[in-house]
Design a protein around this motif. Structure first.
Motif, PDB file in Angstrom:
ATOM      1  N   UNK A 148      24.573   5.275  41.764  1.00 17.65           N
ATOM      2  CA  UNK A 148      23.903   4.397  40.793  1.00 17.65           C
ATOM      3  C   UNK A 148      24.848   3.288  40.333  1.00 17.65           C
ATOM      4  N   UNK A 149      25.992   3.643  39.770  1.00 22.09           N
ATOM      5  CA  UNK A 149      27.036   2.693  39.363  1.00 22.09           C
ATOM      6  C   UNK A 149      28.320   3.481  39.211  1.00 22.09           C
ATOM      7  N   UNK A 150      29.448   2.775  39.088  1.00 19.32           N
ATOM      8  CA  UNK A 150      30.729   3.453  38.966  1.00 19.32           C
ATOM      9  C   UNK A 150      31.311   3.786  40.323  1.00 19.32           C
ATOM     10  N   UNK A 151      32.212   4.778  40.360  1.00 17.05           N
ATOM     11  CA  UNK A 151      32.881   5.124  41.609  1.00 17.05           C
ATOM     12  C   UNK A 151      33.396   6.552  41.550  1.00 17.05           C
ATOM     13  N   UNK A 152      33.759   7.072  42.730  1.00 19.57           N
ATOM     14  CA  UNK A 152      34.436   8.364  42.829  1.00 19.57           C
ATOM     15  C   UNK A 152      35.694   8.165  43.655  1.00 19.57           C
ATOM     16  N   UNK A 153      36.670   9.044  43.425  1.00 18.86           N
ATOM     17  CA  UNK A 153      37.919   9.002  44.175  1.00 18.86           C
ATOM     18  C   UNK A 153      38.186  10.412  44.702  1.00 18.86           C
ATOM     19  N   UNK A 154      38.399  10.511  46.002  1.00 19.39           N
ATOM     20  CA  UNK A 154      38.761  11.801  46.613  1.00 19.39           C
ATOM     21  C   UNK A 154      40.139  11.622  47.246  1.00 19.39           C
ATOM     22  N   UNK A 155      41.054  12.530  46.915  1.00 20.95           N
ATOM     23  CA  UNK A 155      42.415  12.455  47.449  1.00 20.95           C
ATOM     24  C   UNK A 155      42.990  13.865  47.514  1.00 20.95           C
ATOM     25  N   UNK A 156      44.238  13.969  47.922  1.00 22.58           N
ATOM     26  CA  UNK A 156      44.887  15.273  48.006  1.00 22.58           C
ATOM     27  C   UNK A 156      44.689  15.900  49.371  1.00 22.58           C
ATOM     28  N   UNK A 157      45.313  17.059  49.569  1.00 20.92           N
ATOM     29  CA  UNK A 157      45.190  17.742  50.863  1.00 20.92           C
ATOM     30  C   UNK A 157      43.721  18.006  51.205  1.00 20.92           C
ATOM     31  N   UNK A 158      43.293  17.479  52.320  1.00 21.62           N
ATOM     32  CA  UNK A 158      41.899  17.637  52.783  1.00 21.62           C
ATOM     33  C   UNK A 158      40.883  17.167  51.741  1.00 21.62           C
ATOM     34  N   UNK A 159      41.262  16.198  50.910  1.00 19.78           N
ATOM     35  CA  UNK A 159      40.336  15.668  49.909  1.00 19.78           C
ATOM     36  C   UNK A 159      40.022  16.657  48.808  1.00 19.78           C
ATOM     37  N   UNK A 160      40.994  17.507  48.466  1.00 20.48           N
ATOM     38  CA  UNK A 160      40.763  18.590  47.510  1.00 20.48           C
ATOM     39  C   UNK A 160      40.663  18.132  46.053  1.00 20.48           C
ATOM     40  N   UNK A 161      41.154  16.961  45.740  1.00 22.53           N
ATOM     41  CA  UNK A 161      41.088  16.436  44.364  1.00 22.53           C
ATOM     42  C   UNK A 161      39.963  15.411  44.286  1.00 22.53           C
ATOM     43  N   UNK A 162      39.242  15.432  43.154  1.00 16.25           N
ATOM     44  CA  UNK A 162      38.071  14.572  43.032  1.00 16.25           C
ATOM     45  C   UNK A 162      37.958  14.057  41.608  1.00 16.25           C
TER      46      UNK A 162
END
Length: 187
Positions: A148-162
């Motif tokens: 809808x609006x805004x954003x998400x960030x995925x990082x860390x080993x295998x994208x484990x942090x969100x």
């Protein structure tokens, strides 16, 4: 994990490090990965009835049009000769992992509804760098209209942090707080 793809990726990383072209090679491999995402390209190179010299000719054309480094073109030709071109996408992923290890780089995948401005991405990269302690941060962007609006960030080993800064999450949070399931509708 010791797979054929990881062995080829490590060999390419060794060549890139020895000739000082690690940055250029990661850019080349991203181009190769995007190119081989096309099913027609993948099918052409994986087809055993297509003569190796025809495949090599196409690599020559790709090298010119994508401005690949000579060692990347040589690497693709080796994969053709060794009949391993079919795993080039896995090699590209493994090469990125090698690159990230060598350069202490954290990859962050930023999803948003619209393309974010470079200065916004720079702020996100700085935040991820602070959170992870990584020397470098590479941002990959994904457009996701469902946010809808805004954003998400995925990082860390295998994208484990969100981290979720989307309006979709806020709406879901409000809906769960209101918990309409326990109310009854009496006429």
């Amino acid at each position: 994990m010791d797979t054929a793809a990881s062995r080829y990726a490590n060999a390419l990383a060794d060549v890139a490090r020895s000739n000082g072209s690690l940055e250029a090679t990661i850019t080349d491999m991203e181009k190769v990965d995007r190119l081989f995402a096309d099913p027609e390209v993948q099918s052409f190179f994986a087809n055993p009835t297509v003569a190796p010299d025809r495949k090599a000719e196409l690599v020559k054309d790709i090298t010119a049009s994508c401005e690949l480094r000579p060692h990347t073109a040589n690497f693709l030709n080796i994969l053709i000769e060794m009949q391993r071109i079919d795993i080039v996408k896995e090699i590209a992923r493994e090469f990125e992992a090698c690159y990230n290890r060598i350069t202490n780089t954290e990859v962050a995948i930023v999803s948003s509804v619209v393309r974010l401005e470079p200065q916004d991405l720079a702020h996100i990269a700085q935040a991820v760098q602070r959170l992870t302690g990584a020397k470098n941060v590479r941002i990959k962007t994904v457009l996701d209209p469902s946010l809808i609006a805004g954003f998400t960030i995925r990082y860390g080993p295998s994208g484990s942090k969100f981290i979720d800064m989307s309006v979709k999450k806020q709406i879901n949070d409000i809906a769960s707080q209101l918990d309409f399931s326990s109310t009854s509708h009496s006429p």
